[in-house]
Design a protein around this motif. Structure first.
Motif, PDB file in Angstrom:
ATOM      1  N   MET A   1      20.442 -41.985 -12.044  1.00 14.55           N
ATOM      2  CA  MET A   1      19.376 -42.143 -11.073  1.00 14.55           C
ATOM      3  C   MET A   1      18.898 -40.758 -10.669  1.00 14.55           C
ATOM      4  O   MET A   1      19.687 -39.889 -10.336  1.00 14.55           O
ATOM      5  N   ARG A   2      17.574 -40.585 -10.689  1.00 16.03           N
ATOM      6  CA  ARG A   2      16.956 -39.311 -10.311  1.00 16.03           C
ATOM      7  C   ARG A   2      15.813 -39.592  -9.348  1.00 16.03           C
ATOM      8  O   ARG A   2      15.092 -40.588  -9.497  1.00 16.03           O
ATOM      9  N   ALA A   3      15.639 -38.722  -8.355  1.00 17.88           N
ATOM     10  CA  ALA A   3      14.588 -38.924  -7.364  1.00 17.88           C
ATOM     11  C   ALA A   3      14.067 -37.590  -6.870  1.00 17.88           C
ATOM     12  O   ALA A   3      14.672 -36.536  -7.101  1.00 17.88           O
ATOM     13  N   HIS A   4      12.935 -37.670  -6.188  1.00 15.85           N
ATOM     14  CA  HIS A   4      12.315 -36.526  -5.530  1.00 15.85           C
ATOM     15  C   HIS A   4      11.999 -36.943  -4.097  1.00 15.85           C
ATOM     16  O   HIS A   4      11.813 -38.136  -3.819  1.00 15.85           O
ATOM     17  N   ALA A   5      11.896 -35.981  -3.203  1.00  9.01           N
ATOM     18  CA  ALA A   5      11.470 -36.287  -1.843  1.00  9.01           C
ATOM     19  C   ALA A   5      10.100 -36.966  -1.920  1.00  9.01           C
ATOM     20  O   ALA A   5       9.236 -36.553  -2.688  1.00  9.01           O
ATOM     21  N   GLY A   6       9.938 -38.043  -1.162  1.00  3.49           N
ATOM     22  CA  GLY A   6       8.702 -38.818  -1.190  1.00  3.49           C
ATOM     23  C   GLY A   6       8.803 -40.080  -2.026  1.00  3.49           C
ATOM     24  O   GLY A   6       7.957 -40.971  -1.924  1.00  3.49           O
ATOM     25  N   ASP A   7       9.843 -40.190  -2.855  1.00  5.59           N
ATOM     26  CA  ASP A   7      10.092 -41.421  -3.599  1.00  5.59           C
ATOM     27  C   ASP A   7      10.715 -42.442  -2.648  1.00  5.59           C
ATOM     28  O   ASP A   7      11.098 -42.119  -1.523  1.00  5.59           O
ATOM     29  N   TRP A   8      10.836 -43.669  -3.132  1.00  3.49           N
ATOM     30  CA  TRP A   8      11.407 -44.761  -2.338  1.00  3.49           C
ATOM     31  C   TRP A   8      12.683 -45.269  -2.969  1.00  3.49           C
ATOM     32  O   TRP A   8      12.742 -45.468  -4.173  1.00  3.49           O
ATOM     33  N   LEU A   9      13.697 -45.491  -2.153  1.00  4.88           N
ATOM     34  CA  LEU A   9      14.943 -46.098  -2.601  1.00  4.88           C
ATOM     35  C   LEU A   9      14.876 -47.588  -2.272  1.00  4.88           C
ATOM     36  O   LEU A   9      14.639 -47.966  -1.123  1.00  4.88           O
ATOM     37  N   ILE A  10      15.046 -48.418  -3.284  1.00 10.18           N
ATOM     38  CA  ILE A  10      14.965 -49.870  -3.134  1.00 10.18           C
ATOM     39  C   ILE A  10      16.355 -50.451  -3.381  1.00 10.18           C
ATOM     40  O   ILE A  10      16.947 -50.217  -4.434  1.00 10.18           O
ATOM     41  N   LEU A  11      16.870 -51.197  -2.400  1.00 11.09           N
ATOM     42  CA  LEU A  11      18.169 -51.864  -2.539  1.00 11.09           C
ATOM     43  C   LEU A  11      17.933 -53.356  -2.738  1.00 11.09           C
ATOM     44  O   LEU A  11      17.491 -54.047  -1.834  1.00 11.09           O
ATOM     45  N   GLU A  12      18.201 -53.830  -3.940  1.00 17.53           N
ATOM     46  CA  GLU A  12      18.091 -55.250  -4.276  1.00 17.53           C
ATOM     47  C   GLU A  12      19.446 -55.872  -3.978  1.00 17.53           C
ATOM     48  O   GLU A  12      20.324 -55.888  -4.819  1.00 17.53           O
ATOM     49  N   GLN A  13      19.622 -56.364  -2.768  1.00 12.12           N
ATOM     50  CA  GLN A  13      20.921 -56.854  -2.348  1.00 12.12           C
ATOM     51  C   GLN A  13      21.262 -58.167  -3.025  1.00 12.12           C
ATOM     52  O   GLN A  13      20.445 -59.076  -3.089  1.00 12.12           O
ATOM     53  N   ALA A  14      22.477 -58.252  -3.524  1.00 12.78           N
ATOM     54  CA  ALA A  14      22.919 -59.409  -4.306  1.00 12.78           C
ATOM     55  C   ALA A  14      23.390 -60.570  -3.438  1.00 12.78           C
ATOM     56  O   ALA A  14      23.832 -61.579  -3.947  1.00 12.78           O
ATOM     57  N   VAL A  15      23.278 -60.431  -2.129  1.00 13.11           N
ATOM     58  CA  VAL A  15      23.726 -61.486  -1.229  1.00 13.11           C
ATOM     59  C   VAL A  15      22.559 -62.421  -0.942  1.00 13.11           C
ATOM     60  O   VAL A  15      21.480 -61.979  -0.559  1.00 13.11           O
ATOM     61  N   LEU A  16      22.765 -63.702  -1.136  1.00 13.20           N
ATOM     62  CA  LEU A  16      21.728 -64.703  -0.919  1.00 13.20           C
ATOM     63  C   LEU A  16      21.242 -64.658   0.524  1.00 13.20           C
ATOM     64  O   LEU A  16      22.033 -64.630   1.459  1.00 13.20           O
ATOM     65  N   GLY A  17      19.928 -64.622   0.690  1.00 10.49           N
ATOM     66  CA  GLY A  17      19.352 -64.621   2.025  1.00 10.49           C
ATOM     67  C   GLY A  17      19.121 -63.236   2.619  1.00 10.49           C
ATOM     68  O   GLY A  17      18.548 -63.120   3.687  1.00 10.49           O
ATOM     69  N   ARG A  18      19.580 -62.208   1.952  1.00 12.76           N
ATOM     70  CA  ARG A  18      19.376 -60.850   2.467  1.00 12.76           C
ATOM     71  C   ARG A  18      18.109 -60.277   1.874  1.00 12.76           C
ATOM     72  O   ARG A  18      17.829 -60.422   0.701  1.00 12.76           O
ATOM     73  N   GLU A  19      17.343 -59.622   2.713  1.00 12.49           N
ATOM     74  CA  GLU A  19      16.076 -59.025   2.305  1.00 12.49           C
ATOM     75  C   GLU A  19      16.317 -57.755   1.488  1.00 12.49           C
ATOM     76  O   GLU A  19      17.339 -57.083   1.647  1.00 12.49           O
ATOM     77  N   VAL A  20      15.351 -57.443   0.655  1.00  6.96           N
ATOM     78  CA  VAL A  20      15.363 -56.172  -0.069  1.00  6.96           C
ATOM     79  C   VAL A  20      15.155 -55.070   0.957  1.00  6.96           C
ATOM     80  O   VAL A  20      14.320 -55.199   1.857  1.00  6.96           O
ATOM     81  N   ARG A  21      15.931 -53.992   0.872  1.00  6.67           N
ATOM     82  CA  ARG A  21      15.752 -52.859   1.787  1.00  6.67           C
ATOM     83  C   ARG A  21      14.997 -51.758   1.076  1.00  6.67           C
ATOM     84  O   ARG A  21      15.231 -51.478  -0.100  1.00  6.67           O
ATOM     85  N   ARG A  22      14.085 -51.131   1.810  1.00  8.43           N
ATOM     86  CA  ARG A  22      13.288 -50.033   1.273  1.00  8.43           C
ATOM     87  C   ARG A  22      13.429 -48.837   2.195  1.00  8.43           C
ATOM     88  O   ARG A  22      13.306 -48.978   3.406  1.00  8.43           O
ATOM     89  N   GLY A  23      13.660 -47.673   1.592  1.00  3.49           N
ATOM     90  CA  GLY A  23      13.794 -46.466   2.386  1.00  3.49           C
ATOM     91  C   GLY A  23      13.085 -45.299   1.731  1.00  3.49           C
ATOM     92  O   GLY A  23      13.094 -45.155   0.508  1.00  3.49           O
ATOM     93  N   LEU A  24      12.457 -44.484   2.546  1.00  2.00           N
ATOM     94  CA  LEU A  24      11.776 -43.291   2.064  1.00  2.00           C
ATOM     95  C   LEU A  24      12.797 -42.180   1.865  1.00  2.00           C
ATOM     96  O   LEU A  24      13.547 -41.854   2.788  1.00  2.00           O
ATOM     97  N   ILE A  25      12.821 -41.622   0.666  1.00  2.00           N
ATOM     98  CA  ILE A  25      13.732 -40.508   0.384  1.00  2.00           C
ATOM     99  C   ILE A  25      13.091 -39.245   0.951  1.00  2.00           C
ATOM    100  O   ILE A  25      12.049 -38.804   0.481  1.00  2.00           O
ATOM    101  N   GLU A  26      13.705 -38.695   1.985  1.00  2.00           N
ATOM    102  CA  GLU A  26      13.152 -37.521   2.650  1.00  2.00           C
ATOM    103  C   GLU A  26      13.723 -36.223   2.110  1.00  2.00           C
ATOM    104  O   GLU A  26      13.035 -35.204   2.124  1.00  2.00           O
ATOM    105  N   GLU A  27      14.965 -36.256   1.651  1.00  2.00           N
ATOM    106  CA  GLU A  27      15.597 -35.061   1.098  1.00  2.00           C
ATOM    107  C   GLU A  27      16.454 -35.434  -0.104  1.00  2.00           C
ATOM    108  O   GLU A  27      17.116 -36.463  -0.100  1.00  2.00           O
ATOM    109  N   VAL A  28      16.422 -34.562  -1.101  1.00  2.00           N
ATOM    110  CA  VAL A  28      17.292 -34.694  -2.268  1.00  2.00           C
ATOM    111  C   VAL A  28      18.156 -33.449  -2.294  1.00  2.00           C
ATOM    112  O   VAL A  28      17.634 -32.331  -2.327  1.00  2.00           O
ATOM    113  N   HIS A  29      19.466 -33.613  -2.257  1.00  2.00           N
ATOM    114  CA  HIS A  29      20.375 -32.476  -2.127  1.00  2.00           C
ATOM    115  C   HIS A  29      20.788 -31.852  -3.455  1.00  2.00           C
ATOM    116  O   HIS A  29      21.431 -30.820  -3.471  1.00  2.00           O
ATOM    117  N   SER A  30      20.422 -32.459  -4.546  1.00  2.00           N
ATOM    118  CA  SER A  30      20.800 -31.953  -5.864  1.00  2.00           C
ATOM    119  C   SER A  30      19.561 -31.413  -6.581  1.00  2.00           C
ATOM    120  O   SER A  30      18.506 -32.040  -6.551  1.00  2.00           O
TER     121      SER A  30
END
Length: 88
Positions: A1-30
């Motif tokens: 997995m590779r990202a840049h600041a300004g990209d979005w992290l999407i968590l496709e949760q495998a638990v039934l009934g849980r919403e997809v979480r979306r987060g703005l990547i503000e900093e990449v430390h690597s």
């Protein structure tokens, strides 16, 4: 997995009934874009250092915007279809 600041992290949760979480990547430390990422979650505004698991993927800002626009258009079409038709 590779990202840049300004990209979005999407968590496709495998638990039934849980919403997809979306987060703005503000900093990449690597320099090569590998995790961890400093993320601001869209649903709560909470910021955290995240080590994404196998249920996560990264979207560029352009991919995220395109997906958001498509979702809005689908909602508009569904609303139009559900609205009662007027006969003239």
């Amino acid at each position: 997995m590779r990202a840049h600041a300004g990209d979005w992290l999407i968590l496709e949760q495998a638990v039934l009934g849980r919403e997809v979480r979306r987060g703005l990547i503000e900093e990449v430390h690597s320099p090569d874009g590998a995790p961890p990422y400093w993320v601001r979650w869209l649903d709560t505004g909470h910021e955290a250092l995240v080590f994404p698991g196998p249920d996560a993927h990264v979207q560029t800002a352009a991919e995220f915007a395109a997906g958001t626009q498509a979702s809005q258009r689908v909602a508009e079409v569904q609303e139009e279809v559900a609205a009662p038709r007027r006969r003239t």
